[in-house]
Design a protein around this motif. Structure first.
Motif, PDB file in Angstrom:
ATOM      1  N   ALA A 151       0.839  -1.207   0.000  1.00 32.81           N
ATOM      2  CA  ALA A 151       0.000   0.000   0.000  1.00 32.81           C
ATOM      3  C   ALA A 151       0.869   1.251   0.000  1.00 32.81           C
ATOM      4  N   TYR A 152       1.911   1.271   0.804  1.00 31.42           N
ATOM      5  CA  TYR A 152       2.825   2.418   0.864  1.00 31.42           C
ATOM      6  C   TYR A 152       3.502   2.611  -0.492  1.00 31.42           C
ATOM      7  N   VAL A 170      -6.135   4.999   2.615  1.00 30.19           N
ATOM      8  CA  VAL A 170      -7.016   4.097   3.356  1.00 30.19           C
ATOM      9  C   VAL A 170      -7.405   2.996   2.387  1.00 30.19           C
ATOM     10  N   GLY A 171      -7.193   1.752   2.798  1.00 29.37           N
ATOM     11  CA  GLY A 171      -7.521   0.664   1.895  1.00 29.37           C
ATOM     12  C   GLY A 171      -7.623  -0.672   2.585  1.00 29.37           C
ATOM     13  N   SER A 174     -10.100   3.009  -0.533  1.00 28.61           N
ATOM     14  CA  SER A 174     -11.278   3.866  -0.386  1.00 28.61           C
ATOM     15  C   SER A 174     -10.856   5.332  -0.380  1.00 28.61           C
ATOM     16  N   GLU A 175      -9.591   5.571  -0.065  1.00 28.11           N
ATOM     17  CA  GLU A 175      -9.041   6.932  -0.155  1.00 28.11           C
ATOM     18  C   GLU A 175      -7.564   6.855  -0.497  1.00 28.11           C
ATOM     19  N   MET A 176      -7.177   7.691  -1.434  1.00 26.38           N
ATOM     20  CA  MET A 176      -5.771   7.935  -1.735  1.00 26.38           C
ATOM     21  C   MET A 176      -5.734   9.363  -2.254  1.00 26.38           C
ATOM     22  N   SER A 177      -5.349  10.275  -1.364  1.00 26.40           N
ATOM     23  CA  SER A 177      -5.393  11.687  -1.737  1.00 26.40           C
ATOM     24  C   SER A 177      -4.205  12.425  -1.141  1.00 26.40           C
ATOM     25  N   VAL A 178      -3.916  13.574  -1.739  1.00 23.85           N
ATOM     26  CA  VAL A 178      -2.815  14.427  -1.282  1.00 23.85           C
ATOM     27  C   VAL A 178      -3.389  15.777  -0.888  1.00 23.85           C
TER      28      VAL A 178
END
Length: 140
Positions: A53-54, A112-113, A122-126
């Motif tokens: 994930a990272y 978040v996953g 469900s979330e990947m944002s900057v």
């Protein structure tokens, strides 16, 4: 009389050395405790950084044209990763915040996953600090 003077002048090792031994012993215990805590911290951090994930989220940031435009290139991590990655049976979940930076500014990557075979986020944002904007990396 000489024997009694000799006995009075001969102190035990503890009586002669306690003034340096006690502080040194306490300091040694504090240093060992600090090293133990640091070891736990670095182990947890390395577990997060070694996760798929990272790695996937960092790659997504570096390949996102909008984020690269806002922060510049190269984009790299900037400080302490926080959050958690848990594993129960064959299901892994992550909820991490990764500070990032580029030549033009700083931001925070939120991930978040859940992984059931493959990661689904469900979330990947900057969040860009300078402009207070949020860039969704999951939108195509």
């Amino acid at each position: 009389m000489e024997d009694s003077n000799e006995l009075i002048q001969r102190k035990s090792w503890w009586n002669r050395n306690w003034k340096w031994f006690v502080p040194t012993g306490c300091l040694s215990l504090l240093v060992l405790f600090a090293l133990f805590i640091a070891g736990i911290f670095f182990e947890v951090t390395s577990i997060i950084k070694d996760s798929d994930a990272y790695k996937e989220s960092i790659t997504a940031v570096q390949n996102n044209k909008i984020v690269v435009e806002k922060l510049g290139s190269p984009i790299e991590t900037d400080g302490m990763v926080s959050g958690n990655i848990t594993s129960t049976n064959d299901v892994r979940t992550c909820d991490v915040q990764i500070p990032i930076k580029g030549p033009k500014g700083k931001g925070t990557l939120f991930v978040v996953g859940e992984k059931r075979g493959k990661w689904k986020y469900s979330e990947m944002s900057v969040y860009i600090e300078k402009t207070n904007e949020k860039i969704d990396l999951l939108k195509k």
